[in-house]
Design a protein around this motif. Structure first.
Motif, PDB file in Angstrom:
ATOM      1  N   PRO A  33       0.797  -1.231   0.000  1.00 37.47           N
ATOM      2  CA  PRO A  33       0.000   0.000   0.000  1.00 37.47           C
ATOM      3  C   PRO A  33       0.827   1.277   0.000  1.00 37.47           C
ATOM      4  N   ALA A  34       1.934   1.311   0.751  1.00 32.64           N
ATOM      5  CA  ALA A  34       2.748   2.527   0.801  1.00 32.64           C
ATOM      6  C   ALA A  34       3.392   2.809  -0.549  1.00 32.64           C
ATOM      7  N   SER A  35       3.910   1.762  -1.204  1.00 31.61           N
ATOM      8  CA  SER A  35       4.505   1.947  -2.521  1.00 31.61           C
ATOM      9  C   SER A  35       3.446   2.347  -3.541  1.00 31.61           C
ATOM     10  N   ALA A  36       2.259   1.740  -3.448  1.00 31.37           N
ATOM     11  CA  ALA A  36       1.184   2.108  -4.367  1.00 31.37           C
ATOM     12  C   ALA A  36       0.817   3.579  -4.214  1.00 31.37           C
ATOM     13  N   ALA A  37       0.784   4.060  -2.978  1.00 38.69           N
ATOM     14  CA  ALA A  37       0.462   5.462  -2.735  1.00 38.69           C
ATOM     15  C   ALA A  37       1.463   6.382  -3.421  1.00 38.69           C
ATOM     16  N   ASP A  38       2.740   5.980  -3.447  1.00 44.10           N
ATOM     17  CA  ASP A  38       3.773   6.795  -4.088  1.00 44.10           C
ATOM     18  C   ASP A  38       3.579   6.897  -5.593  1.00 44.10           C
ATOM     19  N   GLN A  39       2.875   5.935  -6.182  1.00 43.86           N
ATOM     20  CA  GLN A  39       2.704   5.905  -7.635  1.00 43.86           C
ATOM     21  C   GLN A  39       1.389   6.539  -8.097  1.00 43.86           C
ATOM     22  N   VAL A  40       0.558   6.964  -7.158  1.00 41.85           N
ATOM     23  CA  VAL A  40      -0.712   7.584  -7.527  1.00 41.85           C
ATOM     24  C   VAL A  40      -0.475   9.046  -7.885  1.00 41.85           C
ATOM     25  N   GLY A  41      -0.656   9.358  -9.169  1.00 37.08           N
ATOM     26  CA  GLY A  41      -0.494  10.730  -9.639  1.00 37.08           C
ATOM     27  C   GLY A  41      -1.814  11.342 -10.054  1.00 37.08           C
ATOM     28  N   GLU A  42      -1.748  12.493 -10.714  1.00 36.04           N
ATOM     29  CA  GLU A  42      -2.955  13.222 -11.082  1.00 36.04           C
ATOM     30  C   GLU A  42      -3.813  12.467 -12.084  1.00 36.04           C
ATOM     31  N   ARG A  43      -3.197  11.629 -12.898  1.00 34.54           N
ATOM     32  CA  ARG A  43      -3.948  10.917 -13.930  1.00 34.54           C
ATOM     33  C   ARG A  43      -4.374   9.509 -13.509  1.00 34.54           C
ATOM     34  N   ALA A  44      -4.042   9.111 -12.291  1.00 33.68           N
ATOM     35  CA  ALA A  44      -4.420   7.778 -11.820  1.00 33.68           C
ATOM     36  C   ALA A  44      -5.939   7.664 -11.723  1.00 33.68           C
ATOM     37  N   THR A  45      -6.483   6.587 -12.267  1.00 33.99           N
ATOM     38  CA  THR A  45      -7.924   6.350 -12.199  1.00 33.99           C
ATOM     39  C   THR A  45      -8.258   4.986 -11.597  1.00 33.99           C
ATOM     40  N   VAL A  46      -7.288   4.060 -11.610  1.00 34.64           N
ATOM     41  CA  VAL A  46      -7.550   2.703 -11.137  1.00 34.64           C
ATOM     42  C   VAL A  46      -6.397   2.221 -10.282  1.00 34.64           C
ATOM     43  N   LEU A  47      -6.728   1.588  -9.176  1.00 33.82           N
ATOM     44  CA  LEU A  47      -5.782   0.845  -8.365  1.00 33.82           C
ATOM     45  C   LEU A  47      -6.093  -0.629  -8.578  1.00 33.82           C
TER      46      LEU A  47
END
Length: 374
Positions: A117-131
């Protein structure tokens, strides 16, 4: 117990055994003359929705189309970004690219082999729409923080649950947190040879997916959207349906085998056995160990030693998705440093744990691993 000889009965990494109930179910469809999507598919959908604790299950032609259809149904396309794991079967990545969206890789946890989860949070940018977490080997990802991450950023949550039929996180089943995508490939815990399922409790999305999988038709020649032929056949559903009746017992056999392997193999130098993490119910699609520095041999050496004893093993997966040039150099793939995933890919090996094993088979596997690493 004496070690098995090379000429002994093989212990394969997976075995497909279908009983007379499956034969009768398939024969019923053959004699009906209705082989395409029909009543068997509808019944399979209803039963799988019950297993997954959701309102809707939409059957499709395979697990890859389940992922692609789920993303398309959510409106994912060019300009969007999907955050997922690089340690996965490549269908996860191909499905995102098929929509024209961009893949962003986050690291995994070595405890559950799933998205950290912490690494995923680092990759969420302005254009992220799906996890898109991947529930690997039969255990779910850490869904509480991942669900909160998706809620905080307004992301769709798409679960790649191809290997996690019936796995649970606390009180909920895999595929019930967002949009679940399952595979019924030949070696999965539940199989139709080829086949897939999408799970959701969103009425609007379920309706859209049913139209999408049927060439965009709600009724014959009434097109509502650009669609695809993602339908499952009644023949495939006829193979899967009877397996649901005994699925709980099959999973219990897998759990018993896994517990015995862990009992026998824990404490071997350099061998890390898989964990069942608190609050999770593992369905043991694979029993995956890690060979670490103090081990007597590396994972390739152990695989070779097992093969000499006529025991199968599997490397799932030998490389990260981003290691292949066709993805590493792809303009829609954002490669990030994922050191845990890289370490796991270099040292993982899966041992037989499937329901067709008997107790002697499990002891043979444990004996062979112990002899190689002691």
């Amino acid at each position: 117990m004496a070690l098995a000889h090379a000429g002994s009965r093989p212990v394969p990494i997976s075995t497909v055994r279908l009983d007379e109930a499956v034969e009768a179910s398939v024969l019923e469809v053959l004699r009906s003359g209705h082989l395409a999507q029909g009543a068997k598919v509808a019944e399979f959908e209803q039963r799988f929705a019950e297993l997954s604790g959701v309102e809707h299950a939409i059957a499709v032609s395979n697990g890859s189309t389940a992922l692609t259809a789920a993303l398309l149904g959510l409106g994912v396309g060019p300009g969007d970004e999907v955050v997922t794991s690089p340690f996965t079967f490549i269908a996860t990545v191909n499905a995102v690219l098929a929509t024209g969206a961009k893949v962003r890789f986050a690291d995994i946890s070595a405890r559950d082999f799933a998205l950290d989860p912490a690494s995923a949070a680092d990759q969420v940018g302005e254009r992220a729409t799906v996890l898109m977490p991947v529930h690997l080997f039969g255990q779910t990802a850490d869904m509480d923080p991942l669900t909160e991450l998706a809620r905080e950023h307004g992301l769709h949550l798409v679960e790649d649950a191809a290997q996690a039929h019936g796995a649970r996180y606390r009180t909920r089943a895999a595929g019930s947190f967002g949009v679940g995508c399952f595979s019924f490939y030949a070696t999965k815990n539940l199989t139709t040879g080829e086949g897939g399922m999408i799970t959701t409790s969103d009425d609007v999305l379920a309706d859209r997916l049913r139209v999408l999988r049927n060439q965009g038709m709600r009724a014959r020649y009434e097109y509502e959207m650009v669609g695809h032929n993602y339908r499952m056949t009644d023949l495939a559903a006829a193979v899967g349906l009877p397996q649901l009746a005994g699925y709980t017992q099959q999973v219990e056999r897998r759990r018993r085998h896994a517990a015995r392997l862990t009992e026998r193999l824990s404490g071997l130098p350099g061998l890390r056995t898989p964990e069942v993490l608190p609050g999770r119910q593992h369905v043991w699609h694979q029993y995956t160990v890690l060979l670490e520095g103090e081990a007597a041999m590396d994972r390739d050496g152990l695989a070779a030693a097992l093969a000499e004893q006529n025991i199968g093993s599997g490397i799932y997966y030998p490389h990260l998705a981003s290691d292949y040039a066709c993805y590493r150099d792809h303009p829609l793939v954002q490669v990030a440093e994922t050191p845990v995933a890289r370490e796991v890919a270099a040292h993982c090996l899966s041992l037989p744990v499937h329901a067709a094993l008997d107790d002697d088979d499990v002891e043979r596997v444990a004996d062979a691993v112990s002899a190689a690493l002691s």
